[in-house]
Design a protein around this motif. Structure first.
Motif, PDB file in Angstrom:
ATOM      1  N   GLN A  35      -0.647   9.324   0.885  1.00 15.42           N
ATOM      2  CA  GLN A  35       0.117   8.919  -0.544  1.00 15.42           C
ATOM      3  C   GLN A  35       0.126  10.104  -1.350  1.00 15.42           C
ATOM      4  O   GLN A  35       0.536  10.121  -2.742  1.00 15.42           O
ATOM      5  CB  GLN A  35      -0.522   7.699  -1.280  1.00 15.42           C
ATOM      6  N   TRP A  77       5.619   5.633  -4.594  1.00 15.11           N
ATOM      7  CA  TRP A  77       4.247   4.950  -4.575  1.00 15.11           C
ATOM      8  C   TRP A  77       4.771   3.899  -3.249  1.00 15.11           C
ATOM      9  O   TRP A  77       5.772   3.807  -2.692  1.00 15.11           O
ATOM     10  CB  TRP A  77       4.014   4.053  -5.655  1.00 15.11           C
ATOM     11  N   ASP A  78       3.417   3.556  -2.792  1.00 16.82           N
ATOM     12  CA  ASP A  78       3.748   2.465  -1.437  1.00 16.82           C
ATOM     13  C   ASP A  78       4.457   2.792  -0.332  1.00 16.82           C
ATOM     14  O   ASP A  78       5.140   2.075   0.400  1.00 16.82           O
ATOM     15  CB  ASP A  78       3.960   1.193  -2.022  1.00 16.82           C
ATOM     16  N   LYS A  80       5.127   3.493   3.027  1.00 22.08           N
ATOM     17  CA  LYS A  80       4.693   3.009   4.604  1.00 22.08           C
ATOM     18  C   LYS A  80       5.817   3.488   5.500  1.00 22.08           C
ATOM     19  O   LYS A  80       6.971   3.457   5.267  1.00 22.08           O
ATOM     20  CB  LYS A  80       4.496   1.377   4.281  1.00 22.08           C
ATOM     21  N   MET A  98      11.956  -1.012  -4.770  1.00 23.53           N
ATOM     22  CA  MET A  98      11.278  -0.637  -3.454  1.00 23.53           C
ATOM     23  C   MET A  98      12.472  -0.506  -2.190  1.00 23.53           C
ATOM     24  O   MET A  98      13.493  -1.348  -2.458  1.00 23.53           O
ATOM     25  CB  MET A  98      10.464  -1.874  -2.748  1.00 23.53           C
TER      26      MET A  98
END
Length: 160
Positions: A35, A77-78, A80, A98
């Motif tokens: 990250q 952030w986040d 994936k 997102m």
């Protein structure tokens, strides 16, 4: 004397494009594991906003109706990553969002820290992208150079 090259029954151009998009996936997967971006690396990722599988807020689609460039640098952030797509949280004008982006929607990937760039052919039926505003999801960043070093561009146009 010219020789006509027969049409290939093997879709080499599609295979190469898929392999190059896998490079983007591998790089993003490495970043997703921690990250954090290593050193001064940061990425400009351009994608088609209406490509199948793209899931971004409607306000961004309205602002970027054809193509959009995001920057992964200071604030994300986040992140994936899987074999088909990546998702990441970014802020646009202080509003978090997102984004889910399939690798097949990506048309460009650039890491200005090392002047590495990949360009991908638009899928059949796509039109030329319209000019759009710069992404506002990140702060100041390095200016890309135009000397062409470390640029990989694959063009499979046949002479007829």
């Amino acid at each position: 004397m010219t020789t006509n090259v027969p049409d290939s029954l093997i879709p080499y151009d599609e295979i190469v494009q898929e392999a190059l998009r896998a490079v983007v996936g591998r790089v993003l997967g490495t970043v997703a594991a921690t990250q954090a971006l290593p050193g001064g690396h940061h990425f400009y990722i351009t994608f088609k906003t209406h490509a199948p599988g793209v899931d971004i807020p409607q306000r961004l689609i309205e602002r970027f109706p054809d193509e959009m460039t995001i920057v992964l640098q200071h604030r994300f952030w986040d992140l994936k990553v899987d074999d088909e797509k990546f998702s990441v949280g970014l802020s646009f004008n202080q509003v978090p969002a997102m984004l889910n982006i399939p690798f097949s929607a990506i048309t460009g990937f650039h890491d200005p820290a090392v002047n590495f760039e990949l360009r991908f052919q638009a899928q059949e039926g796509d039109v030329e992208p319209e000019q759009h505003d710069e992404a506002e999801n990140d702060g100041p960043s390095a200016k890309p150079t135009d000397d062409g070093s470390n640029v990989v561009s694959v063009d499979f146009k046949r002479k007829k």
